[in-house]
Each structure stands twice: as C-alpha cells, then as structure tokens.
Scaffold this active site. Sequence first.
Site, mmCIF file in Angstrom:
data_model
loop_
_atom_site.group_PDB
_atom_site.id
_atom_site.type_symbol
_atom_site.label_atom_id
_atom_site.label_comp_id
_atom_site.label_asym_id
_atom_site.label_seq_id
_atom_site.Cartn_x
_atom_site.Cartn_y
_atom_site.Cartn_z
ATOM 1 N N ASP A 26 25.692 50.888 -0.661
ATOM 2 C CA ASP A 26 25.552 50.425 -2.043
ATOM 3 C C ASP A 26 25.903 48.943 -2.175
ATOM 4 O O ASP A 26 26.719 48.427 -1.409
ATOM 5 C CB ASP A 26 26.484 51.280 -2.924
ATOM 6 C CG ASP A 26 26.129 51.170 -4.395
ATOM 7 O OD1 ASP A 26 25.068 50.600 -4.726
ATOM 8 O OD2 ASP A 26 26.918 51.660 -5.226
ATOM 9 N N HIS A 43 18.313 43.849 -0.332
ATOM 10 C CA HIS A 43 17.883 45.009 0.461
ATOM 11 C C HIS A 43 17.527 44.573 1.891
ATOM 12 O O HIS A 43 17.832 45.279 2.856
ATOM 13 C CB HIS A 43 16.686 45.691 -0.204
ATOM 14 C CG HIS A 43 17.015 46.329 -1.533
ATOM 15 N ND1 HIS A 43 18.123 47.129 -1.721
ATOM 16 C CD2 HIS A 43 16.383 46.279 -2.736
ATOM 17 C CE1 HIS A 43 18.162 47.550 -2.984
ATOM 18 N NE2 HIS A 43 17.126 47.046 -3.617
ATOM 19 N N LEU A 137 22.799 59.025 20.013
ATOM 20 C CA LEU A 137 23.247 58.982 18.607
ATOM 21 C C LEU A 137 22.151 59.600 17.759
ATOM 22 O O LEU A 137 20.976 59.285 17.942
ATOM 23 C CB LEU A 137 23.462 57.521 18.177
ATOM 24 C CG LEU A 137 23.778 57.292 16.691
ATOM 25 C CD1 LEU A 137 25.221 57.698 16.380
ATOM 26 C CD2 LEU A 137 23.583 55.816 16.315
HETATM 27 C C1 FPP Z 1 21.947 50.463 -3.017
HETATM 28 O O1 FPP Z 1 22.042 49.136 -3.474
HETATM 29 C C2 FPP Z 1 21.006 50.553 -1.943
HETATM 30 C C3 FPP Z 1 19.810 51.217 -2.015
HETATM 31 C C4 FPP Z 1 19.305 51.874 -3.224
HETATM 32 C C5 FPP Z 1 18.924 51.280 -0.891
HETATM 33 C C6 FPP Z 1 19.558 51.073 0.440
HETATM 34 C C7 FPP Z 1 18.540 50.515 1.317
HETATM 35 C C8 FPP Z 1 18.732 49.686 2.343
HETATM 36 C C9 FPP Z 1 20.040 49.275 2.863
HETATM 37 C C10 FPP Z 1 17.599 49.131 3.039
HETATM 38 C C11 FPP Z 1 16.507 50.087 3.316
HETATM 39 C C12 FPP Z 1 16.836 51.094 4.354
HETATM 40 C C13 FPP Z 1 16.016 51.396 5.360
HETATM 41 C C14 FPP Z 1 16.315 52.489 6.326
HETATM 42 C C15 FPP Z 1 14.811 50.645 5.571
HETATM 43 P P1 FPP Z 1 21.683 48.876 -4.983
HETATM 44 O O2 FPP Z 1 20.297 48.383 -5.046
HETATM 45 O O3 FPP Z 1 21.939 50.097 -5.802
HETATM 46 O O4 FPP Z 1 22.696 47.757 -5.334
HETATM 47 P P2 FPP Z 1 23.394 47.495 -6.744
HETATM 48 O O5 FPP Z 1 24.154 48.750 -7.097
HETATM 49 O O6 FPP Z 1 24.286 46.346 -6.464
HETATM 50 O O7 FPP Z 1 22.301 47.180 -7.711
#
Ligand code: FPP
Length: 252
Positions: A26, A43, A137
């Site tokens: 997150d 991201h 893994l």
């Molecule tokens: C949360 O941050 C993260 C996500 C909703 C997506 C997580 C994705 C990645 C780390 C990259 C994609 C993964 C792969 C396997 C390609 P948020 O957007 O909710 O952040 P915020 O709460 O600060 O808005």
Amino acid sequence: MSNAAVPASQASDRTDAPLHVAIIMDGNGRWAAARGLPRAEGHRRGVEALRRVVRAAHELGIHHLTIFSFSSENWSRPATEIGDLFGLLRRFIRNDLATLHRDGVRVRVIGERAGLDADICSLLTEAEELTRNNTRLNLIVAFNYGSRQEIARAAQRLAQEAADGKRDPSSINADALGQYLDAPDIPDPDLIIRTSGEQRLSNFLMWQAAYSELVFVPMHWPDFDKAALESAIAEYARRERRFGGLAAKTGS
Ligand code: FPP
C-alpha cells in the site's frame, strides 16, 4: 491455502523464520503525491520494490510470498489507473518471467479470472505453466482477488456438490472449505505486512489470516526493501504465537 486446522507453518520450530509472508503493498499513490508525481509513477516504483522483495525473500528463508496486486474492489478506481495497473502486470510478466524462472521462482495466481482480458489470462497461465516445477520460492500473485469472493466461490462449490448429492452437508466444515480456496496447498501466512501505515486487511486472505501475525509499517510500498522486510521479520520473531493454545515456554 489454509486447509489444515493446525497451520502447516506451526510445524516449523524456527519461530524467527516465517515460511509464508503476505504483503499488502500500500501507499504507491501517496508516495507519488508526496513527490508531485503521477500515481502511475508510484505504481511503477512499486513494481521495482516488488522485484527487490522477491529477490530478498528466498535469502531470508521465506518459502511462500503472497502479494496483493489488484483487489476485487480496485475496479472502483478511475479507468486510467486500472489500465496502468493492468499494464504493469503485463510488463511485469513479459519482462520478469524469464528471470523469475531462472531464479527458481514458481508463480501462482489467486483471484477471479472470469472477466479479465484474454491476454491477461494467457499471461497468467503462461507464468504458472512455465514455472510450475520450480521450488525455490512460491510467488503467489493475488490479482482480481477478494477474500470474501474467494470464500463465497468455495462455499458455492460445496453447496453445488451437496445439491448434486455428491456430498453430505454434514461434511462441510472448515477443512472442506479450505480445500476449495484458490491455493489450498499453500500454508497460511505466518506474517502479513501492510505498508503505508494503514491497519486493516482490506479483504486480503481473511480466512487464511486467522493466526497470522500482522505487522504494519509506516513506509510507503515504493520505499520498501530488504532491510524493511528484515525489520518486519524481526518484529514477527518477537511475537509469541499460541494458535489458541497456551504459551509454549511457561505453559500459562
Ligand atoms: C496500493 O497503493 C497498491 C495497489 C492498489 C496496487 C499494487 C500494485 C503494485 C505494487 C504494482 C503492480 C503489481 C504487479 C505484480 C505488476 P495505492 O494506490 O492504494 O496507494 P494510496 O493508498 O497511497 O493511494
């Protein structure tokens, strides 16, 4: 995951080494906003953090690493952001699959495939099939995943079997339901980490988290690295896991 009444990881006497670590990655958006960057950049940097953590996981004795990469509820985000996240998944598999395979990583995917674009489904299947014999893994990617939906799917299968006369309803118990979750052979997570300071599960592995230790770290996911993972594992090692029983050392 989670078919056993006694979590498989309990069999390990190395309480300092979680065999299964699950991560809610997150804070990508806040990381980007704090730097005046578009959310997509957060991201993108999140994928770099993921690469670091996959590399570190095996070095730290982790056997299973589950990552929450797109939730069933993320569909409520703007279409552009959904497109960015799907694009990152496509690129992650296209660019990183060979390396993951070379490094002995087995890729598994949990979540709902129905409704996903055909090319995404093909990539997910390709990743699973190419790496299916790897043992170093397990990387379990939760994509289009929601824990309530996973449990409901399992319940539906059990109900169908009962309706078809193939199952005695009295045989429906926690073990039976656990067998119909998306990855029933993977032990429950020992440790669930959530970055960015939020302290909730957000529909992630709720069944499997029954006895997981939860560690919440303030840093945003793009900043996460091996040292942060080691620190979360050190916090885990300080916890006493009782699984509903009594303290091992004192018997009290
Ligand atoms: C949360 O941050 C993260 C996500 C909703 C997506 C997580 C994705 C990645 C780390 C990259 C994609 C993964 C792969 C396997 C390609 P948020 O957007 O909710 O952040 P915020 O709460 O600060 O808005």
